[in-house]
Design an enzyme around this catalytic site. Structure first.
Site, PDB file in Angstrom:
ATOM      1  N   HIS A 140       0.847  -1.200   0.000  1.00  0.00           N
ATOM      2  CA  HIS A 140       0.000   0.000   0.000  1.00  0.00           C
ATOM      3  C   HIS A 140       0.882   1.249   0.000  1.00  0.00           C
ATOM      4  O   HIS A 140       2.108   1.129  -0.070  1.00  0.00           O
ATOM      5  CB  HIS A 140      -1.005  -0.013   1.154  1.00  0.00           C
ATOM      6  CG  HIS A 140      -0.398  -0.135   2.522  1.00  0.00           C
ATOM      7  ND1 HIS A 140       0.495   0.779   3.029  1.00  0.00           N
ATOM      8  CD2 HIS A 140      -0.545  -1.071   3.486  1.00  0.00           C
ATOM      9  CE1 HIS A 140       0.850   0.422   4.243  1.00  0.00           C
ATOM     10  NE2 HIS A 140       0.247  -0.717   4.548  1.00  0.00           N
ATOM     11  N   LYS A 171      -5.126   4.311  11.249  1.00  0.00           N
ATOM     12  CA  LYS A 171      -4.141   3.489  10.589  1.00  0.00           C
ATOM     13  C   LYS A 171      -4.789   2.814   9.370  1.00  0.00           C
ATOM     14  O   LYS A 171      -5.976   2.501   9.402  1.00  0.00           O
ATOM     15  CB  LYS A 171      -3.726   2.415  11.602  1.00  0.00           C
ATOM     16  CG  LYS A 171      -2.323   1.960  11.427  1.00  0.00           C
ATOM     17  CD  LYS A 171      -1.956   0.994  12.530  1.00  0.00           C
ATOM     18  CE  LYS A 171      -0.914   0.064  11.994  1.00  0.00           C
ATOM     19  NZ  LYS A 171      -0.280  -0.750  12.982  1.00  0.00           N
ATOM     20  N   HIS A 177      -1.689  -3.247  17.785  1.00  0.00           N
ATOM     21  CA  HIS A 177      -2.764  -4.097  17.258  1.00  0.00           C
ATOM     22  C   HIS A 177      -4.060  -4.030  18.062  1.00  0.00           C
ATOM     23  O   HIS A 177      -5.063  -4.600  17.645  1.00  0.00           O
ATOM     24  CB  HIS A 177      -2.276  -5.550  17.156  1.00  0.00           C
ATOM     25  CG  HIS A 177      -1.179  -5.702  16.141  1.00  0.00           C
ATOM     26  ND1 HIS A 177       0.147  -5.570  16.446  1.00  0.00           N
ATOM     27  CD2 HIS A 177      -1.245  -5.913  14.810  1.00  0.00           C
ATOM     28  CE1 HIS A 177       0.868  -5.720  15.350  1.00  0.00           C
ATOM     29  NE2 HIS A 177       0.059  -5.918  14.340  1.00  0.00           N
ATOM     30  N   CYS A 201       2.755  -8.583  16.383  1.00  0.00           N
ATOM     31  CA  CYS A 201       4.117  -8.036  16.396  1.00  0.00           C
ATOM     32  C   CYS A 201       5.151  -9.144  16.417  1.00  0.00           C
ATOM     33  O   CYS A 201       6.338  -8.880  16.224  1.00  0.00           O
ATOM     34  CB  CYS A 201       4.362  -7.173  17.630  1.00  0.00           C
ATOM     35  SG  CYS A 201       3.271  -5.786  17.767  1.00  0.00           S
ATOM     36  N   HIS A 243       4.103   1.336   2.229  1.00  0.00           N
ATOM     37  CA  HIS A 243       5.277   0.630   1.692  1.00  0.00           C
ATOM     38  C   HIS A 243       5.881   1.438   0.539  1.00  0.00           C
ATOM     39  O   HIS A 243       7.089   1.544   0.409  1.00  0.00           O
ATOM     40  CB  HIS A 243       4.889  -0.759   1.164  1.00  0.00           C
ATOM     41  CG  HIS A 243       4.172  -1.608   2.166  1.00  0.00           C
ATOM     42  ND1 HIS A 243       2.875  -2.030   2.003  1.00  0.00           N
ATOM     43  CD2 HIS A 243       4.570  -2.107   3.355  1.00  0.00           C
ATOM     44  CE1 HIS A 243       2.508  -2.758   3.036  1.00  0.00           C
ATOM     45  NE2 HIS A 243       3.526  -2.818   3.880  1.00  0.00           N
ATOM     46  N   CYS A 273      -1.816  -4.583  23.201  1.00  0.00           N
ATOM     47  CA  CYS A 273      -0.704  -4.177  22.341  1.00  0.00           C
ATOM     48  C   CYS A 273      -1.069  -2.814  21.730  1.00  0.00           C
ATOM     49  O   CYS A 273      -2.139  -2.684  21.133  1.00  0.00           O
ATOM     50  CB  CYS A 273      -0.503  -5.208  21.226  1.00  0.00           C
ATOM     51  SG  CYS A 273       0.400  -4.525  19.818  1.00  0.00           S
ATOM     52  N   CYS A 306       2.496 -10.874  21.651  1.00  0.00           N
ATOM     53  CA  CYS A 306       1.557 -10.352  20.643  1.00  0.00           C
ATOM     54  C   CYS A 306       1.873 -11.039  19.321  1.00  0.00           C
ATOM     55  O   CYS A 306       2.985 -10.911  18.799  1.00  0.00           O
ATOM     56  CB  CYS A 306       1.672  -8.836  20.491  1.00  0.00           C
ATOM     57  SG  CYS A 306       0.723  -8.242  19.066  1.00  0.00           S
ATOM     58  N   LYS A 328      -6.216  -3.652   6.215  1.00  0.00           N
ATOM     59  CA  LYS A 328      -7.076  -4.429   5.332  1.00  0.00           C
ATOM     60  C   LYS A 328      -8.447  -4.614   5.976  1.00  0.00           C
ATOM     61  O   LYS A 328      -9.476  -4.462   5.321  1.00  0.00           O
ATOM     62  CB  LYS A 328      -6.415  -5.790   5.103  1.00  0.00           C
ATOM     63  CG  LYS A 328      -6.726  -6.395   3.771  1.00  0.00           C
ATOM     64  CD  LYS A 328      -5.635  -7.341   3.373  1.00  0.00           C
ATOM     65  CE  LYS A 328      -6.055  -8.778   3.585  1.00  0.00           C
ATOM     66  NZ  LYS A 328      -5.023  -9.724   3.159  1.00  0.00           N
TER      67      LYS A 328
HETATM   68  N1  MSP Z   1       8.962  -7.281   8.046  1.00  0.00           N
HETATM   69  C1  MSP Z   1       9.063  -6.181   8.904  1.00  0.00           C
HETATM   70  C2  MSP Z   1      10.290  -5.358   8.633  1.00  0.00           C
HETATM   71  C3  MSP Z   1      11.581  -6.119   8.757  1.00  0.00           C
HETATM   72  S1  MSP Z   1      12.946  -5.150   8.335  1.00  0.00           S
HETATM   73  C4  MSP Z   1      14.258  -6.052   8.762  1.00  0.00           C
HETATM   74  C5  MSP Z   1       7.846  -5.301   8.745  1.00  0.00           C
HETATM   75  N2  MSP Z   1       7.190  -5.409   7.579  1.00  0.00           N
HETATM   76  S2  MSP Z   1       5.912  -4.539   7.178  1.00  0.00           S
HETATM   77  O1  MSP Z   1       5.429  -5.102   5.940  1.00  0.00           O
HETATM   78  O2  MSP Z   1       4.985  -4.461   8.232  1.00  0.00           O
HETATM   79  O3  MSP Z   1       6.461  -3.140   6.813  1.00  0.00           O
HETATM   80  C6  MSP Z   1       6.579  -2.128   7.776  1.00  0.00           C
HETATM   81  C7  MSP Z   1       7.100  -0.901   7.075  1.00  0.00           C
HETATM   82  O4  MSP Z   1       6.238  -0.559   5.968  1.00  0.00           O
HETATM   83  C8  MSP Z   1       7.146   0.366   7.900  1.00  0.00           C
HETATM   84  O5  MSP Z   1       8.260   0.448   8.742  1.00  0.00           O
HETATM   85  C9  MSP Z   1       7.144   1.399   6.816  1.00  0.00           C
HETATM   86  O6  MSP Z   1       8.394   1.416   6.204  1.00  0.00           O
HETATM   87  C10 MSP Z   1       6.126   0.842   5.852  1.00  0.00           C
HETATM   88  N3  MSP Z   1       4.777   1.216   6.243  1.00  0.00           N
HETATM   89  C11 MSP Z   1       3.742   0.361   6.481  1.00  0.00           C
HETATM   90  N4  MSP Z   1       2.628   1.110   6.753  1.00  0.00           N
HETATM   91  C12 MSP Z   1       2.924   2.421   6.701  1.00  0.00           C
HETATM   92  C13 MSP Z   1       2.169   3.606   6.776  1.00  0.00           C
HETATM   93  N5  MSP Z   1       0.876   3.617   7.002  1.00  0.00           N
HETATM   94  N6  MSP Z   1       2.808   4.756   6.580  1.00  0.00           N
HETATM   95  C14 MSP Z   1       4.131   4.821   6.275  1.00  0.00           C
HETATM   96  N7  MSP Z   1       4.867   3.719   6.184  1.00  0.00           N
HETATM   97  C15 MSP Z   1       4.337   2.516   6.506  1.00  0.00           C
HETATM   98  O7  MSP Z   1       7.569  -4.527   9.637  1.00  0.00           O
END
Ligand code: MSP
Length: 645
Positions: free
Chosen positions: A19, A296, A147, A130, A22, A144, A127, A299
């Protein structure tokens, strides 16, 4: 050693589709990477997917597929998305890659040999979302904080990493390296966490509970905790422990993450690196969250914003520009499609797009497309040159400090200055009165545009290259380095400059055309604002003197023609004693025949502005209600130029 640059994104979990959150982290890494290319550095950019652990195993189960099939499919969605967002990564790592798994085992063995891993019974609050244990202190109302679920009490024997042994070292390291974690608010957050005793980290999961993970090299009955596995991707990707790439790039590493994963990156990772005998990273760059409707994105809430839906409607570069311009790096932002449209129309179509098109038109019209040789410069030319050259340095400093939105603001300040310079120098007048002066002015405009295009490239690579192409430059993209941009007049066009289609066509507001984001099932389609709704708060009162500053006149429309490429704008010739051009949004509502001969009310002393490449001097007054626009006209014949009181 010459400077290099190594940037990483988080490796994303494969339990959900990508999304805008990312997309933002990955675009930020891409912008930084491209900026360092412009600085002439040898760069490396890593992204990838995190594929082990409870969460993924459960998602695979729910989809009725084997974990392997499932991770392959979702990882591909990420991998396929990045080229569509023009992400220029060097490597896409997956934690299921055999090389990565080997490196994880090797680091576990090293840390164990060092005496930093021990076996113990543990009972804690876990959790699942997490994938980690929480202390009572970290929970909010027993839940948490991320979540909003109550953690489960889990009691089991596991392996632990002696993280507590590195607490003091980490505190000292953060104090000695102020930019280690930035912006400062996140550095302070980590230091505040470290002000309490640090607990050791549970780094295994018994296979009786989870098999989808990397088996511990020293105990077959356990798999590695997903975070211990995932963080190691940043070194395994470079071929650690051997590998030319590791030696080459690791000393320059910077991570990009959001605040949600500050603790693993700000605490676990430096301690793991220290224990394994690897230098800590240079910078951890932490950004905030993109929220949707004050909450936040998730999905389950059905409010996920998918990048490609926006890119398909508004174009890639406006999307990239918007994300980087609207978020203050480090703080949260509220996503709004209206804000995206407003940025596109104002900053891109109006300010930058029009500047490029009016400049190209002038070179073509006055010099048959061949950039002239400048004559001696005068004060206003020198002022513009100073601003443009100064911008290269300011921009560089802001980018280094992660003030990405400020770097863009600085570029747009110079764009505003060129637009003003054009208005003040009035090349259309010089064209008949002073050709030498015209040459100098046109060259200053051209050179400033060359700098602007070069600096915009990390943010909007395709558009910047298009501008460079339209300017007839042979050096483009990463080859147009900051060093080159600092040399005034370093590049001249290698071909004739011609008129070009608009770079950023204006788009209608979301209110007018509906949202690009399809409604989720059960949601009402495209919420449109009620145009008739009373606006809260009456406008501020003005004094008679303030009103008298306005020069309102009666004007007679003597010419009207549509402006090509615009859905709404028309170019009017208005006679008010003297003739002038006024751009008005009347297309669709009034035809050319309707307009010619009509007397209208005109704001005559409005500062000139350029719309779709046409300079407008004044504004025609109209009232807008539900049925559309109505021109304000005098009720009896009135002499053009008459003052309205
Ligand atoms: N797999 C772990 C990261 C491991 S790194 C060694 C993880 N994955 S995640 O798919 O949940 O991705 C988290 C990251 O996605 C956040 O730190 C950020 O970079 C990005 N984002 C996910 N949602 C976000 C927002 N709503 N806004 C901005 N960035 C966000 O955690």
């Amino acid at each position: 050693m010459s400077e290099r640059f190594y940037v990483t994104t988080p490796i994303y979990y494969v339990n959900a589709e990508p999304h805008i959150g990312h997309a933002y982290s990955t675009i930020v890494a891409d912008v930084l990477n491209r900026f360092h290319m412009l600085s002439g550095m040898d760069t490396y950019f890593l992204t990838g997917t995190d594929e082990h652990g409870d969460k993924i195993a459960l998602a695979a189960q729910a989809s009725g597929r084997s974990p392997r099939e499932y991770v392959d499919e979702v990882s591909r969605m990420f991998k396929d998305l990045w080229p569509r967002l023009n992400i220029s990564y060097n490597q896409f790592i997956r934690t299921t890659d055999p090389d990565h798994q080997e490196t994880v085992k090797l680091i576990l063995s090293r840390v164990k040999e060092k005496g930093d891993i021990y076996f113990s019974e543990y009972e804690g609050l876990y959790c699942l979302g997490c994938e980690r244990f929480y202390t009572e202190r970290e929970l909010v109302d027993g839940k948490c904080p991320d979540h909003q679920t109550e953690p489960q009490v889990i009691k089991e024997a596991n392996y632990f990493f002696r993280m507590s042994a590195y607490q003091q070292w980490l505190i000292d390291h953060i104090h000695a390296h102020p930019g280690f974690i930035r912006p400062e608010r996140y550095r302070n957050e980590v230091l505040s966490f470290l002000s309490e005793p640090l607990e050791d980290l549970c780094i295994s999961r018994p296979k009786s509970r989870l098999t989808w993970g990397i088996t511990l090299p020293f105990d077959d009955n356990f798999v590695t905790y997903v975070w211990f596995d995932a963080l190691i991707n940043y070194v395994s990707a470079l071929g650690y422990p051997s590998g030319e790439r590791f030696e080459r790039y690791w000393p320059w590493v910077q991570h990009v993450i959001a605040k949600d994963i500050l603790k693993p990156h700000g605490i676990y990772w430096p301690c793991m690196l220290k224990s394994a005998g690897i230098e800590p990273y240079r910078h951890l760059n932490v950004h905030g969250y993109w929220n949707v409707s004050r909450g936040k994105m998730s999905k389950s809430l059905g409010n996920v914003v998918r990048p490609l839906e926006l890119v398909d409607v508004y174009g890639l570069d406006p999307f990239r520009y918007f994300l980087l311009r609207d978020m203050v790096f480090g703080l949260d932002s509220e996503f709004s499609e209206d804000a995206l449209v407003a940025r596109l129309n104002a900053d891109l179509a109006n300010d930058l797009g029009n500047l490029v098109s009016r400049s190209l038109t002038m070179v073509q019209k006055y010099f048959k497309g061949a950039l002239p040789v400048p004559g001696p410069s005068r004060a206003p030319d020198d002022t513009l040159k100073k601003s443009a050259l100064g911008l290269v340095d300011t921009y560089g400093e802001l980018m280094q400090d992660m003030a990405l939105h400020k770097a863009l603001m600085a570029v747009w300040e110079v764009i505003a200055k060129v637009n003003k310079y054009i208005d003040e120098m009035a090349p259309w007048v010089l064209a008949t009165s002073d050709r030498d002066r015209l040459s100098t002015v046109i060259c200053h405009i051209f050179e400033t545009l060359r700098i602007v295009a070069g600096l915009v490239w990390p943010f909007m690579p395709a558009s910047a290259e298009k501008i460079q192409e339209q300017l007839g430059l042979s050096t483009r993209g990463k080859d147009m380095t900051l060093k080159n941009l600092k040399v005034w007049g370093a590049e001249r066009p290698v071909r004739t400059i011609t008129k070009a289609p608009p770079l950023f066509p204006r788009v209608d507001t979301v209110e007018d055309k509906g949202s690009a984001i399809p409604p989720t099932p059960g949601e009402k389609p495209s919420p449109r604002k009620d145009r008739g709704a009373a606006s809260p708060g009456a406008p501020a009162l003005i004094t008679l003197e303030e009103f008298q500053k306005m020069d309102l006149r009666i004007g007679a429309i003597t010419g009207a023609e549509p402006i090509p490429g615009s859905k709404k704008l028309m170019k009017l010739t208005v006679d008010m004693g003297e003739k002038r051009t006024v751009v008005a949004g009347l297309k669709g509502r009034y035809s050319e025949e309707d307009l010619i001969g009509k007397a209208v009310l005109l704001v005559a002393n409005l500062k000139p502005t350029t719309l779709m490449g046409v300079e407008s001097r004044g504004m025609v007054l109209a009232a807008g209600d539900r049925s559309g626009l109505h021109l304000l006209v005098p009720d009896t014949e009135t002499v053009p130029g008459t003052r309205v009181k």
